[in-house]
Design an enzyme around this catalytic site. Sequence first.
Site: not given
Ligand SMILES: C[C@H](O)[C@H](O)[C@@H](O)C(=O)CO
Ligand SMILES: [Mn+2]
Length: 422
Positions: A230, A232, A263, A266, A290, A298, A300, A330
């Site tokens: 993943e 970022k 994601d 990201h 994600h 970011d 979430d 996520d």
């Molecule tokens: C908890 C996850 O592993 C985490 O959110 C990861 O996926 C991520 O997006 C970190 O910014």
């Molecule tokens: Mn993620």
Amino acid sequence: MNELELVKKAYEAAKTQYAALGIDTDRALDKMKDIVISVHCWQTDDVGGFETPDSSLGGGGIQVTGNYPGKARSIAEMRADLDKVFELLPGKQRLNLHAIYGEFGGQKVDRDQIEVKHFEGWIEWAQKYQTGLDFNATCFSHPLADDGFTLSSKNEKVRKFWVDHVKACRKIAAEFGKRLGTPSVHNLWIPDGSKDNPIDRAGHRAILKKSLDEIFSVEYPKEHLKDAMECKLFGIGSEAMVVGSHEFYLGYTISNNKLLCLDNGHFHPTEQVGDKISAVLQFLDEILLHVTRGVRWDSDHIVSLNDEVLQIAQEIVRNNYQSRVNIGLDFFDGSVNRVGAYLVGTRATQQAFLQALLEPTAMLKELEEKDRNFERLAWLETMKSRPFGAVWDYYCLLNQVPTGGDFIKEVVRYEEEVLLKR
Ligand SMILES: C[C@H](O)[C@H](O)[C@@H](O)C(=O)CO
Ligand SMILES: [Mn+2]
């Protein structure tokens, strides 16, 4: 007319309206079977994990805010919450675990020592649902991650510890895949990065590449394990450089036939993951998503049915990428009822896919190819007011879960009877 009859009647009317546009709603509903979402376990407890009784999310450039009551304090509570979520979601979904959610029996088991025996309870849980488990190494909330580098650390002891952890996690994930008869996606996200401009970006990236090569020197059958990484752009405390950037992992996954995890929190806020899918799938066999909602950063936030998520779903459906895109979620919001958060976010993601399946794609493509772009836009806008909700309700009815907003009262009841008593 009772509610059931109303839902059926509304569906019949919607079916006729969509049919007039060449869309078969029954077929769209049937295609929803291919949209399997890997529900992340970590919204239940604000990414704390249960390694010790007082575990909490620490560092790593990610943050949970909010202190809403009802957070899961044990694996038993977590499973109860996930049971409620799975009970109220239409369709069959998967579960996505992090390494910090093993059952360690009150013992201190460090991350490089975890084994499949710590996850037997989860295998049983998945067997009960006849579903698959996905997995994640946890390279944060640990003293050896405190200086901001794990797999790309220049401290060999630290680097080796994390290499061993990820190796242990892949072994566990491969066992999930083998025992459950469906490959487990192991995703690797590391927090490594730097707050201010480092001199030696290249050095850290070379170390990360070396660590990954070591980790992936152990091979598992593709039917058991799929490896994702993943990328970022930045995190809190890694504003100037993230070692595992998009370019880094795009290069690594293409060169090594792995999965790239995108994601949608990201990237720069003006970048769209929906636009990236068809680009990277020219070069990769499969990807992991994600799905999240970034608010200014970011953050979430809980997924909502917005243009960004809709574009992701449209790109997958329009190109028939369902078998090449693994869909994960996520988000982690500690400021609201966490079970409710799952239901809103997962259902919104599913709704985006159902909307995408109810699109007259062939007609839109033909208009585009004839340069009739006013009509393309006008139809796209018109589709927004078609009776999608009636088809969604019918989908819920077929799956024996609450229609419309009826899941809300069930979440409120669960809060009163269970969550507020914690
Ligand atoms: C908890 C996850 O592993 C985490 O959110 C990861 O996926 C991520 O997006 C970190 O910014
Ligand atoms: Mn993620």
